[in-house]
Design an enzyme around this catalytic site. Structure first.
Site, PDB file in Angstrom:
ATOM      1  N   ASP A  22      -2.948  -7.153  -4.943  1.00  0.00           N
ATOM      2  CA  ASP A  22      -4.092  -6.963  -3.993  1.00  0.00           C
ATOM      3  C   ASP A  22      -3.591  -7.708  -3.030  1.00  0.00           C
ATOM      4  OD1 ASP A  22      -6.135  -7.170  -2.335  1.00  0.00           O
ATOM      5  OD2 ASP A  22      -7.552  -8.036  -3.704  1.00  0.00           O
ATOM      6  N   MET A  23      -3.255  -6.825  -1.794  1.00  0.00           N
ATOM      7  CA  MET A  23      -2.293  -7.314  -0.665  1.00  0.00           C
ATOM      8  C   MET A  23      -3.240  -8.179   0.339  1.00  0.00           C
ATOM      9  SD  MET A  23      -3.044  -3.850   1.801  1.00  0.00           S
ATOM     10  CE  MET A  23      -4.538  -3.230   2.021  1.00  0.00           C
ATOM     11  N   ASP A  67       0.998  -1.813  -4.575  1.00  0.00           N
ATOM     12  CA  ASP A  67      -0.318  -1.036  -4.430  1.00  0.00           C
ATOM     13  C   ASP A  67      -1.425  -1.613  -5.644  1.00  0.00           C
ATOM     14  OD1 ASP A  67      -2.284   1.207  -3.683  1.00  0.00           O
ATOM     15  OD2 ASP A  67      -0.749   1.900  -2.656  1.00  0.00           O
ATOM     16  N   HIS A  83      -5.156   0.816   9.644  1.00  0.00           N
ATOM     17  CA  HIS A  83      -5.884   1.559  10.258  1.00  0.00           C
ATOM     18  C   HIS A  83      -7.221   1.700   9.411  1.00  0.00           C
ATOM     19  CE1 HIS A  83      -4.738   6.256   9.233  1.00  0.00           C
ATOM     20  NE2 HIS A  83      -4.866   5.264   8.480  1.00  0.00           N
ATOM     21  N   GLY A  97       0.997  -1.172  -0.021  1.00  0.00           N
ATOM     22  CA  GLY A  97      -0.224   0.002  -0.008  1.00  0.00           C
ATOM     23  C   GLY A  97       0.774   1.208   0.099  1.00  0.00           C
ATOM     24  N   LYS A 121       2.693   1.099   6.174  1.00  0.00           N
ATOM     25  CA  LYS A 121       2.491   2.589   6.904  1.00  0.00           C
ATOM     26  C   LYS A 121       1.304   3.274   6.465  1.00  0.00           C
ATOM     27  CE  LYS A 121       3.813   7.325   6.525  1.00  0.00           C
ATOM     28  NZ  LYS A 121       2.643   7.693   5.827  1.00  0.00           N
TER      29      LYS A 121
HETATM   30  C1  LIG Z   1      -3.910   5.134   3.624  1.00  0.00           C
HETATM   31  S1  LIG Z   1      -3.034   4.960   1.938  1.00  0.00           S
HETATM   32  C2  LIG Z   1      -1.506   5.105   2.819  1.00  0.00           C
HETATM   33  C3  LIG Z   1      -0.260   5.019   1.534  1.00  0.00           C
HETATM   34  C4  LIG Z   1       1.091   4.843   2.098  1.00  0.00           C
HETATM   35  N1  LIG Z   1       1.514   3.727   2.727  1.00  0.00           N
HETATM   36  C5  LIG Z   1       1.241   6.341   3.172  1.00  0.00           C
HETATM   37  O1  LIG Z   1       1.152   6.128   4.298  1.00  0.00           O
HETATM   38  O2  LIG Z   1       1.688   7.012   2.565  1.00  0.00           O
HETATM   39  C6  LIG Z   1      -3.550   3.432   1.739  1.00  0.00           C
HETATM   40  C7  LIG Z   1      -2.827   2.672   0.511  1.00  0.00           C
HETATM   41  O3  LIG Z   1      -3.476   1.493   0.384  1.00  0.00           O
HETATM   42  C8  LIG Z   1      -3.701   1.261  -1.015  1.00  0.00           C
HETATM   43  N2  LIG Z   1      -4.206  -0.242  -1.068  1.00  0.00           N
HETATM   44  C9  LIG Z   1      -5.920  -0.315  -0.753  1.00  0.00           C
HETATM   45  N3  LIG Z   1      -6.211  -1.470  -0.985  1.00  0.00           N
HETATM   46  C10 LIG Z   1      -5.404  -2.239  -1.294  1.00  0.00           C
HETATM   47  C11 LIG Z   1      -5.137  -3.767  -1.649  1.00  0.00           C
HETATM   48  N4  LIG Z   1      -6.228  -4.390  -1.481  1.00  0.00           N
HETATM   49  N5  LIG Z   1      -3.972  -3.915  -2.149  1.00  0.00           N
HETATM   50  C12 LIG Z   1      -2.879  -3.301  -2.204  1.00  0.00           C
HETATM   51  N6  LIG Z   1      -3.015  -1.805  -2.055  1.00  0.00           N
HETATM   52  C13 LIG Z   1      -4.072  -1.482  -1.401  1.00  0.00           C
HETATM   53  C14 LIG Z   1      -4.187   2.451  -1.552  1.00  0.00           C
HETATM   54  O4  LIG Z   1      -4.224   2.498  -2.843  1.00  0.00           O
HETATM   55  C15 LIG Z   1      -3.283   3.264  -0.723  1.00  0.00           C
HETATM   56  O5  LIG Z   1      -2.237   3.680  -1.455  1.00  0.00           O
END
Ligand SMILES: C[S@@+](CC[C@H](N)C(=O)[O-])C[C@H]1O[C@@H](n2cnc3c(N)ncnc32)[C@H](O)[C@@H]1O
Length: 366
Positions: A252-253, A230, A270, A207, A266
């Site tokens: 997809d995580m 991501d 939450h 992410g 990071k």
């Molecule tokens: C709150 S943001 C945090 C971004 C980064 N880690 C930061 O702290 O600046 C959440 C991130 O999770 C990614 N995300 C959401 N669902 C996801 C998934 N199923 N697999 C991978 N990434 C995902 C979003 O695209 C986004 O970039």
């Protein structure tokens, strides 16, 4: 009226005035946020920074091309923001009519030319798309379990789906996130306080958005192989020439996390319910080697009630908890709640280091 009764009545009135003031403050505190947004939009922090010395209201109004008829309104804006500590003011001489304004350490964090600059994060949080759903919080509580989040109710889809559908919102969100990463890298990496990556040969930032953190790690620690996982629509926004030696993986995580010595999460967990977090953590567990071989999951998130320093108010943690309730299925967690997740995902060993103000670094081992 007896003297005693008169005193009691005065005390009651005094208490009621205090309670009323407290209530007004609560009801109107969104205007503090809106005034902050307005100051950023007008470029006030940037201007005060460039100027490098205190500036009077009339000079400020002229410099920002505010029409003279609106200069008193600018005065009101500055008065509130000085009162709340965002800017500071002084009068050069006793009795002088015009105050002069200057930056405080908090508003220095809003200056575009400086790093870290948190203006994009503030503008992202105060955008219409993010604020609208807050009006629906009460309705959401009454709406039954089927209505996932107030954000869903307002926009007909979840936060990340909205970003997929709207490039402008995707950009605004990731610019905000990237500005927060600057702060983390400033505190943790550039000042070399982040011992957490010692001995690690590869990192995947799950992410990791547009890769600001992974690129900073790759730059600071060239011996570490860095990747970002991501969603495909996020990774697609990062041009090949902007990747700076970091591998970008669209995926997809919940399905698969590429193997690495360290998995970084990071501000990810939450965003998700306990059940989803356990699923993500299980995928992380599969991706890393055992502790004896240097494997770890590194979580950067809040531990409610834990701050680096007792002088830092925990109130922003409580506010962000509500923000998560509005935007996502997630929440901010106490240490007990975190521990429950770690155990449920099969981890037994963890370490919390509170070195980032309101956020902590949690290391998890296999
Ligand atoms: C709150 S943001 C945090 C971004 C980064 N880690 C930061 O702290 O600046 C959440 C991130 O999770 C990614 N995300 C959401 N669902 C996801 C998934 N199923 N697999 C991978 N990434 C995902 C979003 O695209 C986004 O970039």
């Amino acid at each position: 009226m007896q003297a005693m009764e008169l005193i009691q009545e005065k005390q009651l009135a005094k208490k009621q005035h205090q309670d009323t003031a407290q209530l007004w403050n609560h009801a109107l505190s969104f205007l503090r946020s809106m005034s902050l947004k307005c100051a950023i939009e007008l470029g006030i922090p940037d201007f005060l920074h460039k100027r490098g010395k205190p500036i009077t209201l009339s000079e400020l109004a002229t410099s920002l091309s505010i029409p003279p008829s609106k200069a008193p309104a600018l005065g009101s804006l500055m008065r509130l923001l000085v009162h709340s500590g965002l800017f500071a003011s002084h009068r050069d001489q006793e009795g002088e009519e015009e105050e002069s304004y200057f930056l405080t350490p908090a508003s220095k964090l809003l200056v575009k030319e400086e790093k870290p600059c948190l203006s994009p994060l503030a503008l992202m949080a105060l955008n219409w798309t993010m604020l609208g759903p807050a009006h629906l919080l009460g309705e959401w509580f009454r709406a039954g379990a089927a209505r996932a989040t107030p954000f869903d109710m307002a926009h007909g889809k979840g936060l990340f789906e909205e970003m997929d559908a709207r490039a402008d919102f995707n950009e605004l969100f990731h610019e905000g996130m990237a500005s927060d990463v600057q702060l983390v890298t400033e505190v943790a990496l550039l000042r070399r306080q982040w011992e957490v990556l010692r001995g690690v040969r590869s990192v995947v930032d799950v992410g990791g958005g547009t890769g600001t953190l992974a690129k900073a790690i790759a730059k600071a620690l060239p011996e570490v192989r860095c990747a970002v996982l991501d969603l495909p629509h996020v990774v697609a926004t990062v041009d090949e020439e902007e990747r700076e030696g970091v591998e970008f993986i669209g995926g997809d995580m919940f399905e698969h996390i590429p193997p690495a010595d360290a998995v970084l999460l990071k501000w990810i967990l939450h965003d998700w319910s306990d059940e989803d977090c356990i699923g993500i953590l299980k995928r992380c567990k599969e991706a890393i080697p055992p502790k004896k071989d240097g494997g770890k999951v590194i979580i950067i998130d809040m531990v409610v009630g834990v701050t680096t320093d007792v002088s830092i108010s925990v109130e922003p943690q409580l506010l962000i908890d509500i923000e998560m309730m509005i935007l996502t299925m997630g929440k901010e967690r106490s240490e007990t709640e975190w521990k429950r997740l770690f155990l449920a995902a099969g981890f037994s060993d963890y370490k919390i280091t509170s070195s980032m103000g309101l956020r902590s670094v949690i290391e998890l081992y296999n």
